[in-house]
Design a protein around this motif. Structure first.
Motif, PDB file in Angstrom:
ATOM      1  N   SER A  65       0.841  -1.184   0.000  1.00 23.73           N
ATOM      2  CA  SER A  65       0.000   0.000   0.000  1.00 23.73           C
ATOM      3  C   SER A  65       0.877   1.234   0.000  1.00 23.73           C
ATOM      4  CB  SER A  65      -0.902   0.010   1.240  1.00 23.73           C
ATOM      5  OG  SER A  65      -1.620   1.221   1.342  1.00 23.73           O
ATOM      6  N   THR A  66       0.429   2.262  -0.738  1.00 17.78           N
ATOM      7  CA  THR A  66       1.126   3.545  -0.721  1.00 17.78           C
ATOM      8  C   THR A  66       0.396   4.536   0.177  1.00 17.78           C
ATOM      9  OG1 THR A  66      -0.084   4.218  -2.706  1.00 17.78           O
ATOM     10  CG2 THR A  66       2.104   3.228  -3.015  1.00 17.78           C
ATOM     11  N   ILE A  67      -0.441   4.029   1.063  1.00 20.72           N
ATOM     12  CA  ILE A  67      -1.163   4.874   2.014  1.00 20.72           C
ATOM     13  C   ILE A  67      -0.576   4.668   3.402  1.00 20.72           C
ATOM     14  CG2 ILE A  67      -3.386   5.407   3.066  1.00 20.72           C
ATOM     15  CD1 ILE A  67      -4.729   4.443   0.529  1.00 20.72           C
ATOM     16  N   VAL A  68      -0.257   5.761   4.066  1.00 23.33           N
ATOM     17  CA  VAL A  68       0.244   5.741   5.443  1.00 23.33           C
ATOM     18  C   VAL A  68      -0.860   6.253   6.360  1.00 23.33           C
ATOM     19  CG1 VAL A  68       1.935   6.710   7.045  1.00 23.33           C
ATOM     20  CG2 VAL A  68       2.625   6.093   4.723  1.00 23.33           C
ATOM     21  N   GLU A  90       6.646  14.660   3.744  1.00 22.26           N
ATOM     22  CA  GLU A  90       7.476  13.482   3.481  1.00 22.26           C
ATOM     23  C   GLU A  90       6.743  12.451   2.638  1.00 22.26           C
ATOM     24  OE1 GLU A  90      11.233  11.648   3.822  1.00 22.26           O
ATOM     25  OE2 GLU A  90      10.538  13.662   4.301  1.00 22.26           O
ATOM     26  N   THR A  91       5.445  12.253   2.889  1.00 22.26           N
ATOM     27  CA  THR A  91       4.696  11.293   2.066  1.00 22.26           C
ATOM     28  C   THR A  91       4.639  11.763   0.624  1.00 22.26           C
ATOM     29  OG1 THR A  91       2.581  12.359   2.701  1.00 22.26           O
ATOM     30  CG2 THR A  91       3.257  10.423   3.957  1.00 22.26           C
ATOM     31  N   GLU A  92       4.416  13.053   0.421  1.00 15.17           N
ATOM     32  CA  GLU A  92       4.329  13.573  -0.946  1.00 15.17           C
ATOM     33  C   GLU A  92       5.655  13.402  -1.681  1.00 15.17           C
ATOM     34  OE1 GLU A  92       3.017  17.537  -0.278  1.00 15.17           O
ATOM     35  OE2 GLU A  92       0.995  16.905   0.317  1.00 15.17           O
ATOM     36  N   SER A  93       6.763  13.623  -0.969  1.00 15.03           N
ATOM     37  CA  SER A  93       8.063  13.494  -1.618  1.00 15.03           C
ATOM     38  C   SER A  93       8.380  12.047  -1.976  1.00 15.03           C
ATOM     39  CB  SER A  93       9.167  14.056  -0.719  1.00 15.03           C
ATOM     40  OG  SER A  93       9.405  13.201   0.396  1.00 15.03           O
ATOM     41  N   ARG A  94       7.728  11.114  -1.307  1.00 12.50           N
ATOM     42  CA  ARG A  94       7.991   9.693  -1.552  1.00 12.50           C
ATOM     43  C   ARG A  94       6.897   9.019  -2.378  1.00 12.50           C
ATOM     44  NH1 ARG A  94      11.374   7.008   2.602  1.00 12.50           N
ATOM     45  NH2 ARG A  94      12.444   8.607   3.830  1.00 12.50           N
ATOM     46  N   GLY A  95       5.882   9.790  -2.793  1.00  8.61           N
ATOM     47  CA  GLY A  95       4.808   9.212  -3.592  1.00  8.61           C
ATOM     48  C   GLY A  95       3.763   8.460  -2.796  1.00  8.61           C
ATOM     49  N   TYR A  96       3.654   8.760  -1.506  1.00  3.49           N
ATOM     50  CA  TYR A  96       2.644   8.135  -0.653  1.00  3.49           C
ATOM     51  C   TYR A  96       1.491   9.102  -0.416  1.00  3.49           C
ATOM     52  CZ  TYR A  96       5.676   4.213   0.688  1.00  3.49           C
ATOM     53  OH  TYR A  96       6.460   3.081   0.688  1.00  3.49           O
ATOM     54  N   MET A  97       0.410   8.562   0.120  1.00  6.90           N
ATOM     55  CA  MET A  97      -0.723   9.359   0.594  1.00  6.90           C
ATOM     56  C   MET A  97      -0.880   9.092   2.093  1.00  6.90           C
ATOM     57  SD  MET A  97      -2.378  11.071  -1.850  1.00  6.90           S
ATOM     58  CE  MET A  97      -4.109  11.148  -1.406  1.00  6.90           C
ATOM     59  N   ALA A  98      -1.430  10.078   2.815  1.00 11.05           N
ATOM     60  CA  ALA A  98      -1.662   9.914   4.249  1.00 11.05           C
ATOM     61  C   ALA A  98      -3.159   9.931   4.531  1.00 11.05           C
ATOM     62  CB  ALA A  98      -0.967  11.017   5.043  1.00 11.05           C
ATOM     63  N   LEU A  99      -3.581   8.998   5.355  1.00 10.50           N
ATOM     64  CA  LEU A  99      -4.968   8.924   5.815  1.00 10.50           C
ATOM     65  C   LEU A  99      -4.965   9.315   7.292  1.00 10.50           C
ATOM     66  CD1 LEU A  99      -7.899   8.102   5.195  1.00 10.50           C
ATOM     67  CD2 LEU A  99      -7.294   5.762   5.846  1.00 10.50           C
ATOM     68  N   ILE A 100      -5.604  10.445   7.622  1.00 12.90           N
ATOM     69  CA  ILE A 100      -5.517  11.028   8.961  1.00 12.90           C
ATOM     70  C   ILE A 100      -6.820  10.809   9.727  1.00 12.90           C
ATOM     71  CG2 ILE A 100      -5.070  13.141  10.273  1.00 12.90           C
ATOM     72  CD1 ILE A 100      -3.642  14.255   7.831  1.00 12.90           C
ATOM     73  N   SER A 101      -6.683  10.401  10.984  1.00 17.79           N
ATOM     74  CA  SER A 101      -7.848  10.273  11.864  1.00 17.79           C
ATOM     75  C   SER A 101      -7.450  10.743  13.253  1.00 17.79           C
ATOM     76  CB  SER A 101      -8.356   8.826  11.908  1.00 17.79           C
ATOM     77  OG  SER A 101      -7.328   7.948  12.341  1.00 17.79           O
ATOM     78  N   SER A 124       1.596   0.936   7.071  1.00 23.93           N
ATOM     79  CA  SER A 124       2.438   1.781   7.919  1.00 23.93           C
ATOM     80  C   SER A 124       1.557   2.771   8.666  1.00 23.93           C
ATOM     81  CB  SER A 124       3.463   2.540   7.073  1.00 23.93           C
ATOM     82  OG  SER A 124       4.244   1.648   6.293  1.00 23.93           O
ATOM     83  N   ILE A 125       1.774   2.870   9.984  1.00 29.53           N
ATOM     84  CA  ILE A 125       0.950   3.735  10.828  1.00 29.53           C
ATOM     85  C   ILE A 125       1.856   4.577  11.720  1.00 29.53           C
ATOM     86  CG2 ILE A 125      -0.804   3.829  12.650  1.00 29.53           C
ATOM     87  CD1 ILE A 125      -1.853   1.134  11.643  1.00 29.53           C
ATOM     88  N   VAL A 126       1.580   5.885  11.777  1.00 24.00           N
ATOM     89  CA  VAL A 126       2.244   6.794  12.709  1.00 24.00           C
ATOM     90  C   VAL A 126       1.232   7.203  13.766  1.00 24.00           C
ATOM     91  CG1 VAL A 126       3.322   9.059  13.016  1.00 24.00           C
ATOM     92  CG2 VAL A 126       3.871   7.674  10.999  1.00 24.00           C
ATOM     93  N   LEU A 127       1.563   6.950  15.022  1.00 20.92           N
ATOM     94  CA  LEU A 127       0.746   7.404  16.154  1.00 20.92           C
ATOM     95  C   LEU A 127       1.371   8.676  16.692  1.00 20.92           C
ATOM     96  CD1 LEU A 127       0.170   4.043  18.102  1.00 20.92           C
ATOM     97  CD2 LEU A 127      -1.454   5.224  16.631  1.00 20.92           C
ATOM     98  N   ALA A 128       0.695   9.802  16.525  1.00 20.31           N
ATOM     99  CA  ALA A 128       1.233  11.092  16.966  1.00 20.31           C
ATOM    100  C   ALA A 128       0.450  11.553  18.187  1.00 20.31           C
ATOM    101  CB  ALA A 128       1.132  12.127  15.853  1.00 20.31           C
ATOM    102  N   GLY A 129       1.142  11.724  19.278  1.00 19.70           N
ATOM    103  CA  GLY A 129       0.475  12.160  20.503  1.00 19.70           C
ATOM    104  C   GLY A 129       0.998  11.397  21.691  1.00 19.70           C
ATOM    105  N   SER A 130       0.709  11.937  22.833  1.00 26.98           N
ATOM    106  CA  SER A 130       1.245  11.376  24.064  1.00 26.98           C
ATOM    107  C   SER A 130       0.784   9.943  24.302  1.00 26.98           C
ATOM    108  CB  SER A 130       0.805  12.256  25.242  1.00 26.98           C
ATOM    109  OG  SER A 130       1.202  11.704  26.465  1.00 26.98           O
ATOM    110  N   GLY A 131       1.664   9.171  24.968  1.00 32.51           N
ATOM    111  CA  GLY A 131       1.242   7.914  25.543  1.00 32.51           C
ATOM    112  C   GLY A 131       0.536   8.162  26.874  1.00 32.51           C
TER     113      GLY A 131
END
Length: 343
Positions: A65-68, A90-101, A124-131
């Protein structure tokens, strides 16, 4: 009402280019077995007839998948907006798309978002925010993450989590030390804190930094009033009202994020307090609006855009036996909202 024309399919590209379906597929994906001349011809035909590759179908067929996925606590918080900018660049520079929730700082919602991204074949998933301070809060999330990574998925986090994955770690503790030291150096001794939700590791680490600076100055931490509140402008205003009504002699207030500090500024000015003549106010993060409010907000700058970029870089790297850690710097940004207390 006329029916909309169906979008061009790969078979239409193959027919218009005069090649087989297999050749058209290899040409569009850059696979071996097709000459550069044929690939360029097929791609030109695809552009001419308006064909757009179906990345979801490709993911279903090939497992890639090219979606992060990007999961944040609050899309309305400028802190996460700046992190998202870093991820998106960074996703745009690498040809990916980001799905934000977003999760609104709810662990159950965080778990649900991870499962939903898995269902959409996101790798690939990025969790942004405090634990969360209590590790048991993240038990189910940790199990889901292990299942995902064992199946070949990749996860990176921003913030201190109880998760076995790569992490970008904001300099929250040292930033807290620097911020409190700034007010102490100005001569403040009656300082209050607007702390944010106490269940977050971000709050715990920033408070720990404030406490260290107070201890280094040989002052008792128990004399520093701390009022929790939501990490929002409204939360800052409400917490400031509670704090100042109980402790009207304070000469400085620290908010543990900038939206809270902006809310505190608004409440103080609306209540007749002069900032910084009567009371100083400082925040944390250095969101874009911090320089534009009146008076301009003293704060700790974290490299939020860079944090998003680094998290995306980590999540697209191959996994390693031990999770990687990237620690950020911080910078004190003194502005007009802090000054020495009046005698």
């Amino acid at each position: 009402m006329a029916n909309r024309p169906a979008p061009p399919r790969l078979v239409d590209v193959a027919r218009a280019a005069g090649v087989s379906l297999a050749t058209a597929s290899r040409a569009m994906t850059g696979s071996a077995g097709v000459s550069a001349v044929v690939a360029a011809h097929v791609q030109a035909v695809a552009n001419r007839i308006g064909y757009v590759p179906n990345s979801h179908a490709r993911a279903l067929a090939g497992g890639q998948s090219t979606i992060v996925g990007l999961i944040v606590h609050d899309v309305g918080d400028p802190y996460f907006g700046e992190i998202a900018r870093g991820v998106l660049r960074e996703t745009e520079s690498r040809g990916y798309m980001a799905l934000i929730s977003q999760t609104e700082r709810d662990p159950a919602a965080e778990l649900a978002r991870i499962r939903a991204l898995r269902a959409h074949r996101v790798n690939s998933i990025v969790l942004a925010g405090s634990g969360y301070v209590d590790a048991s809060t993240e038990t189910d999330i940790a199990a889901e993450v292990r299942s995902f990574t064992n199946a070949g998925g990749r996860v990176a986090v921003i913030g201190r989590h109880h998760l076995p994955v790569d992490a970008v770690l904001p300099d929250n503790l040292s930033g807290g030390v620097t911020l409190m030291r700034h007010l102490l150096d100005l001569g403040h001794r009656r300082i209050g804190v607007l702390s944010g939700p106490p269940n977050l590791t971000t709050v715990e680490d920033r408070l720990a930094g404030l406490r260290l600076a107070i201890g280094a100055a040989r002052l008792p931490w128990h004399t520093v009033p701390v009022v929790p509140g939501d990490f929002t402008r409204e939360g800052g205003a409400a917490a400031a009202a509670t704090l100042l009504n109980a402790h009207p002699d304070l000469t400085a207030v620290i908010a543990l994020n900038d939206p809270m500090a902006v809310g505190a500024l608004s409440w103080l000015l609306g209540s007749g307090h002069r900032v910084p003549d009567d009371i100083s106010v400082a925040g944390f993060d250095d969101i874009p609006a911090a320089a534009d409010v009146y008076p301009a907000l003293t704060t700790i700058r974290l490299p939020m855009i860079s944090m998003g970029r680094q998290a995306l870089e980590l999540v697209l790297k191959p996994s390693v036996s031990r999770p990687r850690r990237r620690r950020t710097p911080h910078e004190l940004v003194p502005r007009a909202s802090t000054a020495p207390p009046h005698p």
